[in-house]
Design an enzyme around this catalytic site. Sequence first.
Site, PDB file in Angstrom:
ATOM      1  CB  CYS A  98      14.375  -5.043   3.288  1.00 40.00           C
ATOM      2  SG  CYS A  98      13.141  -4.398   2.587  1.00 40.00           S
ATOM      3  CB  CYS A 101      17.213  -2.952   9.372  1.00 38.25           C
ATOM      4  SG  CYS A 101      17.558  -1.212   9.013  1.00 38.25           S
ATOM      5  CG  HIS A 102      13.994  -6.158   8.977  1.00 38.89           C
ATOM      6  ND1 HIS A 102      13.556  -5.907  10.053  1.00 38.89           N
ATOM      7  CD2 HIS A 102      13.682  -4.909   8.057  1.00 38.89           C
ATOM      8  CE1 HIS A 102      12.918  -4.714  10.294  1.00 38.89           C
ATOM      9  NE2 HIS A 102      13.104  -4.084   8.870  1.00 38.89           N
ATOM     10  CB  CYS A 136      10.571   0.083   6.453  1.00 43.32           C
ATOM     11  SG  CYS A 136      10.274  -0.627   7.931  1.00 43.32           S
ATOM     12  CB  CYS A 200     -18.518  -8.411   2.787  1.00 48.45           C
ATOM     13  SG  CYS A 200     -17.438  -7.033   2.618  1.00 48.45           S
ATOM     14  CB  CYS A 203     -20.841 -13.055  -1.812  1.00 42.19           C
ATOM     15  SG  CYS A 203     -21.495 -12.228  -3.164  1.00 42.19           S
ATOM     16  CG  HIS A 204     -17.367 -13.784   0.935  1.00 41.45           C
ATOM     17  ND1 HIS A 204     -16.892 -14.709  -0.046  1.00 41.45           N
ATOM     18  CD2 HIS A 204     -17.149 -12.646   0.269  1.00 41.45           C
ATOM     19  CE1 HIS A 204     -16.219 -14.140  -0.993  1.00 41.45           C
ATOM     20  NE2 HIS A 204     -16.451 -12.621  -0.965  1.00 41.45           N
ATOM     21  CB  CYS A 245     -15.688  -7.300  -3.441  1.00 38.42           C
ATOM     22  SG  CYS A 245     -14.895  -8.869  -3.530  1.00 38.42           S
TER      23      CYS A 245
END
Length: 284
Positions: A98, A101-102, A136, A200, A203-204, A245
């Site tokens: 990685c 290139c980075h 990549c 979802c 609960c949230h 979940c």
Amino acid sequence: MKRLSVLLLVSVASISGLAVMAYADPVDDTLTIDDREMIIRAKAPEGHPFDEVLSGWLFRESETRATEADSFANPGMLAVERGEELWNTVDGSMGKSCSSCHNDASATMKDAGAHFPKWDAKARKPVNIEMKINDCRTERMGAEPYKFDAEEQVALTTYIKHQSLGTPVQIDLSEGEMQSWWDKGKELYYTRTGQLDFSCASCHEKSMGKFIRADHLSQGQVNGFPTYRFNTAGMVSLHNRFRGCIRDTRAEMPKAFSDELMALEVYVTWRGTGLSVETPAVRQ
């Protein structure tokens, strides 16, 4: 038989959360990691069901909150260290890592994790960090893609996301067709599924701030993923949590990185707009 019936009723009540919920407020506290104060409360973006978005850290027990605040105590930092090793490890037929290139991730990946998922024009769909890593590996390194939830995939994702620690989450819905994926993700968020007929939002959103069994339900924000969870004694990726979940509602689990879960990731990430990236967060 009578005792069995009672046990079954208690079990159903516990699972459904209809009979054992009690209210509790998020704590009034601040979170500082490595001398950087995290944004754990933020004004919700327009169209959000809440006025304020709240980090899941505010809903955890004091010991859990203290563990995340201390990078020396946070077990998720082991994944960050492993990810740094992988960042600098040459792999594949092209003889690259990685870093080939980075270069230095602290510079080139700074803030990047706060803005995924991003639109990929070639794939014509949103991609997350895990998908970008595999792209990549196959296209730039000549290496095999990581299998879903492989230790290397989770560690490298954690390392890259950690470079955005403290940066507010902000994804660009104007890119490509991101808005339509947001729309699909919103629909999925509110769709009840499984034998328990939960969404979802069950609960949230509707039950946010309640206790269900021993768990204090948060807004379900994803700004800390990958996350270290004590109940599994390890790192948990976002799509692992999504699938878990869905499994708990007793519904059929979509594949990781499927269109359904990518749409859900777009929408749920947007719901946490303005919160700091906390990766690796610590939860129960």
